[in-house]
Design an enzyme around this catalytic site. Structure first.
Site, short mmCIF file in Angstrom:
data_model
loop_
_atom_site.label_atom_id
_atom_site.label_comp_id
_atom_site.label_asym_id
_atom_site.label_seq_id
_atom_site.Cartn_x
_atom_site.Cartn_y
_atom_site.Cartn_z
N ASP A 1 86.43 -41.05 20.58
CA ASP A 1 85.85 -40.09 21.63
C ASP A 1 86.10 -41.12 23.12
OD1 ASP A 1 84.31 -38.33 23.02
OD2 ASP A 1 82.47 -39.11 22.08
N ASP B 1 88.83 -35.18 28.39
CA ASP B 1 88.21 -35.57 27.10
C ASP B 1 88.74 -35.35 25.95
OD1 ASP B 1 85.65 -36.09 25.65
OD2 ASP B 1 85.06 -34.07 25.88
#
Ligand SMILES: *[C@@H]1O[C@H](CO)[C@@H](O)[C@H](O)[C@H]1NC(C)=O
Ligand SMILES: *[C@@H]1O[C@H](CO)[C@@H](O)[C@H](O)[C@H]1NC(C)=O
Length: 489
Positions: free
Chosen positions: A166, A367
């Site tokens: 992440d 992201d």
């Protein structure tokens, strides 16, 4: 017509070719067609609809690191669900429920909402909220479920665990024995610190403990002098446990001693059967910062086009990034996110007329965990109408969740779609893979894989669908982000 002709020429049998030539009758017409088609074919992709679906078997990506740089460590990246992941099977070998695309898109919206909340200056409640380590119900970070995983070894001897990677968060954590409060079901055996000879707890008085505040958004707690972290991801997902350190094994030759991570004693949420999460954000506790000495705050990854192939996550730099185009990072605004600037978007070879202020208003982050790219409302509506104009041949279909530009392709086995490229600051023009343009929502319906934010002041997000097959290079120390074509399949 001209475009499809050219594409069909390259794709289909001469029988079809003859039919088309006959139907177009005259030779000079055919010739000018060919020239126009030549030009236009660069601006369209023709693909088999089935190519957007994962195959039933996993194809493993092999890195072609020439001269095998000692400064780089490479991990396989695979999608949480699909043939490259064993996580869809529980211990009895039966298949656990894989979220539907509708669910994935709804989790995706939760993640986006929580990112917007974290970045919105007026609603940053997490940081002030709690002196204790109990977690506010309204959350900070969200996971979504379009996640990609890597497998790493923890402890001595190393025990292997699959972690979600992440770029939107910092703290790495895994579920830990004895699971004092609660552990969800995971595929790998749960890490047991008492079986690792190199494990140690971080004490509450250590200044490392206080670094948790910026890495998690929560003030750390203290339990019998052991530092306690707490991190929440929205949707009621969270992990709470001991802040600790142990050896992290990336490959047989790449070992990070004293890696700081969370040893989760109370864990709940949308982590699937993964063992936890690896944080690649900008904060001091992320793996990127912790390995700065070894890898120079440089990492790259490639997300595969479907869940039936693997990509890679590489820490450190190697020589093989010659065709990478770089864009400078924009100001991170003090967050762990990686901000970049979008200047413009082109579709079918034509630049959309979107005022630059549209992208500048709230900025854009890249992201790894957001599935669908979110554009400012004005940019999205311009893109969507241009896409519709170039897709008039196909019958439109109703919106599907957050995707509102959809087509019924039941009469087709292949589809011709316009190319889309995104130009980032510094004029880095990046062509998206077809898998980053069109998403198949069922066997015969496909949608434009972009969505609009509801408010012009919401941050834009360059999501993981649009990053597929690109080599994405984070030169954090050098202040730039790079994109290279054909990083993986
Ligand atoms: C870590 O701290 C917890 C809580 O204080 C304790 O139960 C555990 O035994 C400690 N582990 C080690 C290896 O010191
Ligand atoms: C598929 O083709 C049939 C026959 O030409 C036509 O009636 C139907 O409307 C088409 N469906 C779509 C969704 O294009």
């Amino acid at each position: 017509m001209a475009t499809t002709l050219r594409n069909l020429l390259s794709k289909f049998s001469s029988v079809l070719l003859i039919i088309l030539l006959v139907s177009n009758c005259c030779f000079h017409v055919e010739k000018s067609f060919a020239v126009a088609a030549e030009l236009e074919s660069q601006h369209f992709h023709t693909l088999e609809i089935s190519s957007l679906l994962p195959a039933s078997d996993c194809t493993t990506f092999t890195t072609n690191t020439k001269g095998s740089s000692k400064k780089q460590s490479t991990l396989h990246v695979f999608h949480k669900h699909g043939p490259c992941s064993q996580l869809d099977q529980d211990k009895s070998g039966s298949t656990t429920t894989i979220p539907s695309l509708k669910e994935v898109l709804s989790y995706d919206q939760s993640r986006v909402n929580s990112i917007q909340t974290r970045l919105s200056p007026n609603t940053n409640t997490n940081k002030i909220n709690d002196k204790k380590a109990n977690l506010p119900a309204q959350s900070g970070r969200s996971l979504g479920s379009g996640n990609y995983l890597v497998k790493v070894g923890l402890g001595t001897p190393p025990k292997y665990v699959s972690l979600i990677f992440d770029t939107g968060s910092d703290l790495t954590w895994t579920q830990c024995q004895p699971c004092a409060r609660s552990c969800y079901q995971q595929q790998d055996p749960i890490f047991n610190p008492s079986t690792s000879t190199s494990y140690s707890n971080i004490s509450c008085s250590s200044n490392l403990c206080s670094q948790l505040t910026s890495a998690t958004g929560n003030t750390p707690g203290c339990s019998t002098s052991t530092c306690v972290y707490g991190i929440q991801y929205g949707d009621q997902s969270f992990s709470v446990g001991y802040f600790s350190r142990d050896k992290l094994t990336i490959s047989a030759t790449d070992v990070i001693p004293n890696f700081l991570f969370g040893c989760g004693q109370n864990n709940q949420g949308l982590f699937g059967n993964t063992a936890g999460l690896i944080g690649l954000g900008r904060d001091t506790l992320s793996i990127v910062s912790q390995t700065a000495q070894k890898y120079g705050k440089y990492f790259s990854y490639c997300l595969p086009s479907t869940s039936s192939s693997t990509g890679f996550l590489a820490l450190g730099q190697n020589g093989g990034s010659r065709n990478v185009k770089f864009t400078p990072f924009a100001s991170s605004q003090g967050t762990s996110f990686y901000f970049i600037d979008i200047l413009t978007i082109s579709i079918g070879g034509r630049q959309l007329s979107i005022s630059q202020s549209v992208f500048k208003t709230a900025g854009t982050i890249i992201d790894s965990g957001t599935v669908i790219t979110r554009l400012p409302p004005a940019a999205y509506s311009t893109l969507s109408s241009a896409f519709k104009q170039l897709m008039t041949k196909y019958t439109s279909a109703p919106a599907y969740s957050i995707l509102d530009t959809c087509y019924d392709l039941s009469n087709y086995t292949s589809v011709t779609i316009p190319t889309i490229s995104v130009t980032f600051g510094g004029n880095a023009k990046v062509d998206l893979d077809p898998a980053g343009i069109l998403v198949l929502v069922d066997s015969s319906t496909a949608c434009l894989a972009f969505a609009g934010n509801s408010d012009a002041s919401d941050v834009g997000i360059f999501g993981n669908t649009q990053q597929k097959t690109l080599q994405v290079v984070y030169d954090v120390a050098g202040g730039k982000l790079g994109f290279g074509a054909g990083g993986c399949k």
